[in-house]
Design a protein around this motif. Sequence first.
Motif, PDB file in Angstrom:
ATOM      1  N   GLU A 113      -5.795  10.289  -9.175  1.00  0.00           N
ATOM      2  CA  GLU A 113      -6.342   9.378 -10.181  1.00  0.00           C
ATOM      3  C   GLU A 113      -7.985  10.096 -10.138  1.00  0.00           C
ATOM      4  N   THR A 114      -8.492  10.191 -11.567  1.00  0.00           N
ATOM      5  CA  THR A 114      -9.683  10.687 -11.830  1.00  0.00           C
ATOM      6  C   THR A 114     -10.843   9.683 -11.790  1.00  0.00           C
ATOM      7  N   ASP A 115     -10.311   8.381 -11.752  1.00  0.00           N
ATOM      8  CA  ASP A 115     -11.262   7.269 -11.886  1.00  0.00           C
ATOM      9  C   ASP A 115     -11.717   6.731 -10.415  1.00  0.00           C
ATOM     10  N   VAL A 116     -11.259   7.218  -9.340  1.00  0.00           N
ATOM     11  CA  VAL A 116     -11.661   6.698  -7.930  1.00  0.00           C
ATOM     12  C   VAL A 116     -12.341   8.024  -7.173  1.00  0.00           C
ATOM     13  N   LYS A 117     -12.973   7.473  -6.221  1.00  0.00           N
ATOM     14  CA  LYS A 117     -13.997   8.366  -5.615  1.00  0.00           C
ATOM     15  C   LYS A 117     -13.094   9.559  -4.727  1.00  0.00           C
ATOM     16  N   PRO A 118     -13.188  10.736  -4.816  1.00  0.00           N
ATOM     17  CA  PRO A 118     -12.360  11.630  -4.006  1.00  0.00           C
ATOM     18  C   PRO A 118     -12.786  11.690  -2.670  1.00  0.00           C
ATOM     19  N   SER A 119     -12.074  11.590  -1.691  1.00  0.00           N
ATOM     20  CA  SER A 119     -12.331  11.918  -0.163  1.00  0.00           C
ATOM     21  C   SER A 119     -11.198  12.413   0.567  1.00  0.00           C
ATOM     22  N   PRO A 120     -11.165  13.031   1.776  1.00  0.00           N
ATOM     23  CA  PRO A 120     -10.022  13.345   2.247  1.00  0.00           C
ATOM     24  C   PRO A 120      -9.587  11.807   2.890  1.00  0.00           C
ATOM     25  N   SER A 121      -8.512  11.495   2.309  1.00  0.00           N
ATOM     26  CA  SER A 121      -8.075  10.172   2.989  1.00  0.00           C
ATOM     27  C   SER A 121      -6.472  10.226   2.711  1.00  0.00           C
ATOM     28  N   VAL A 122      -5.939   8.846   2.770  1.00  0.00           N
ATOM     29  CA  VAL A 122      -4.566   8.481   2.504  1.00  0.00           C
ATOM     30  C   VAL A 122      -4.474   7.507   1.336  1.00  0.00           C
ATOM     31  N   SER A 123      -5.332   7.840   0.220  1.00  0.00           N
ATOM     32  CA  SER A 123      -5.644   7.147  -0.904  1.00  0.00           C
ATOM     33  C   SER A 123      -4.012   7.293  -1.791  1.00  0.00           C
ATOM     34  N   GLY A 124      -3.609   8.574  -1.575  1.00  0.00           N
ATOM     35  CA  GLY A 124      -2.366   8.852  -2.421  1.00  0.00           C
ATOM     36  C   GLY A 124      -1.152   8.159  -1.704  1.00  0.00           C
ATOM     37  N   ALA A 125      -1.123   7.598  -0.692  1.00  0.00           N
ATOM     38  CA  ALA A 125       0.017   6.910  -0.176  1.00  0.00           C
ATOM     39  C   ALA A 125       0.490   5.871  -1.096  1.00  0.00           C
ATOM     40  N   SER A 126       1.948   5.219  -0.713  1.00  0.00           N
ATOM     41  CA  SER A 126       2.498   4.400  -1.544  1.00  0.00           C
ATOM     42  C   SER A 126       3.711   3.687  -0.851  1.00  0.00           C
ATOM     43  N   LEU A 127       3.982   2.657  -1.167  1.00  0.00           N
ATOM     44  CA  LEU A 127       5.231   1.966  -0.802  1.00  0.00           C
ATOM     45  C   LEU A 127       6.105   1.846  -1.886  1.00  0.00           C
ATOM     46  N   ILE A 128       7.540   2.270  -1.668  1.00  0.00           N
ATOM     47  CA  ILE A 128       8.307   2.105  -2.642  1.00  0.00           C
ATOM     48  C   ILE A 128       9.341   1.213  -2.338  1.00  0.00           C
ATOM     49  N   ASP A 129       9.759   0.428  -3.321  1.00  0.00           N
ATOM     50  CA  ASP A 129      10.949  -0.627  -3.167  1.00  0.00           C
ATOM     51  C   ASP A 129      11.923   0.019  -4.061  1.00  0.00           C
ATOM     52  N   GLY A 130      12.916   0.842  -3.432  1.00  0.00           N
ATOM     53  CA  GLY A 130      13.973   1.455  -4.083  1.00  0.00           C
ATOM     54  C   GLY A 130      15.032   0.342  -4.788  1.00  0.00           C
ATOM     55  N   LYS A 131      15.214  -0.620  -4.323  1.00  0.00           N
ATOM     56  CA  LYS A 131      16.285  -1.750  -4.931  1.00  0.00           C
ATOM     57  C   LYS A 131      15.460  -2.377  -6.029  1.00  0.00           C
ATOM     58  N   GLY A 132      14.339  -2.709  -5.874  1.00  0.00           N
ATOM     59  CA  GLY A 132      13.535  -3.285  -7.011  1.00  0.00           C
ATOM     60  C   GLY A 132      12.872  -2.438  -7.856  1.00  0.00           C
ATOM     61  N   LYS A 133      13.273  -1.057  -7.674  1.00  0.00           N
ATOM     62  CA  LYS A 133      12.558  -0.034  -8.693  1.00  0.00           C
ATOM     63  C   LYS A 133      10.858  -0.048  -8.929  1.00  0.00           C
ATOM     64  N   LYS A 134      10.018  -0.231  -7.727  1.00  0.00           N
ATOM     65  CA  LYS A 134       8.706  -0.505  -8.038  1.00  0.00           C
ATOM     66  C   LYS A 134       7.957   0.117  -6.813  1.00  0.00           C
ATOM     67  N   ARG A 135       6.897   0.865  -7.339  1.00  0.00           N
ATOM     68  CA  ARG A 135       6.071   1.561  -6.584  1.00  0.00           C
ATOM     69  C   ARG A 135       4.588   0.790  -6.339  1.00  0.00           C
ATOM     70  N   TYR A 136       4.161   0.775  -4.874  1.00  0.00           N
ATOM     71  CA  TYR A 136       2.736  -0.060  -4.762  1.00  0.00           C
ATOM     72  C   TYR A 136       2.006   0.976  -4.168  1.00  0.00           C
ATOM     73  N   LEU A 137       0.960   1.080  -4.911  1.00  0.00           N
ATOM     74  CA  LEU A 137      -0.130   1.989  -4.781  1.00  0.00           C
ATOM     75  C   LEU A 137      -1.310   1.503  -3.761  1.00  0.00           C
ATOM     76  N   VAL A 138      -1.977   2.270  -3.162  1.00  0.00           N
ATOM     77  CA  VAL A 138      -3.097   1.802  -2.006  1.00  0.00           C
ATOM     78  C   VAL A 138      -4.253   1.195  -2.978  1.00  0.00           C
ATOM     79  N   LEU A 139      -4.607  -0.098  -2.597  1.00  0.00           N
ATOM     80  CA  LEU A 139      -5.451  -0.963  -3.341  1.00  0.00           C
ATOM     81  C   LEU A 139      -6.988  -0.259  -3.363  1.00  0.00           C
ATOM     82  N   ARG A 140      -7.690  -0.661  -4.454  1.00  0.00           N
ATOM     83  CA  ARG A 140      -8.989  -0.010  -4.584  1.00  0.00           C
ATOM     84  C   ARG A 140     -10.029  -1.326  -4.371  1.00  0.00           C
TER      85      ARG A 140
END
Length: 193
Positions: A113-140
């Motif tokens: 994302e370009t609107d968040v502050k860049p830093s070496p982090s796990v900000s690109g991590a996500s949780l994937i609910d395959g059955k519900g077909k939904k992706r949950y991104l790290v909160l800001r």
Amino acid sequence: MSIRHTTKARRGAAATALAAALALAVAGCGNGDGDKKPDDAADRTSTAGKDDGDEQEPAADSSKTIGEMKGPGGVVVTLHSAVRDGGGFVTVNATVTNHGSQLFTAFAWRSQETDVKPSPSVSGASLIDGKGKKRYLVLRDTDGQCLCTTGLSGIKPNESRPLFAQFPAPPKSVKEIDFQIPTMPSVSITLSG
């Protein structure tokens, strides 16, 4: 004494009392620690970014393992917990260990994302609910900082650092979910709480 002098004396006494009350109120607003933060507002990510040579303890019980991810260059992420809390969040706690022979910096794990502050982090991590077909991104937060470990740079060979990431919680019916970090294979984990 005339009414004029009595009124002036009363105004002076009232002004003095008001000034004293304001001074006490302003003094009561501080926490007495200068610029230090109170313990409950301490930055959870600040210890992860330190490079002071001290060995750091994992953020969670490192004796418990709920999953493991092995990535390029000998980097291993060991997941210790994925806890659903009452506030509608899921917090994933883990340890990253560099089993490689070179320094590791988590630039590839950042969000694109370009609107968040860049830093070496796990900000690109996500949780994937395959059955519900939904992706949950790290909160800001409101400043664009991820609610996750930042400062993941210069991890030396055989060094471990704790990491965490906080996500919106999926529905209570979701017990199994996939945890993903860019450049790493996903791992299926069980949510607790």
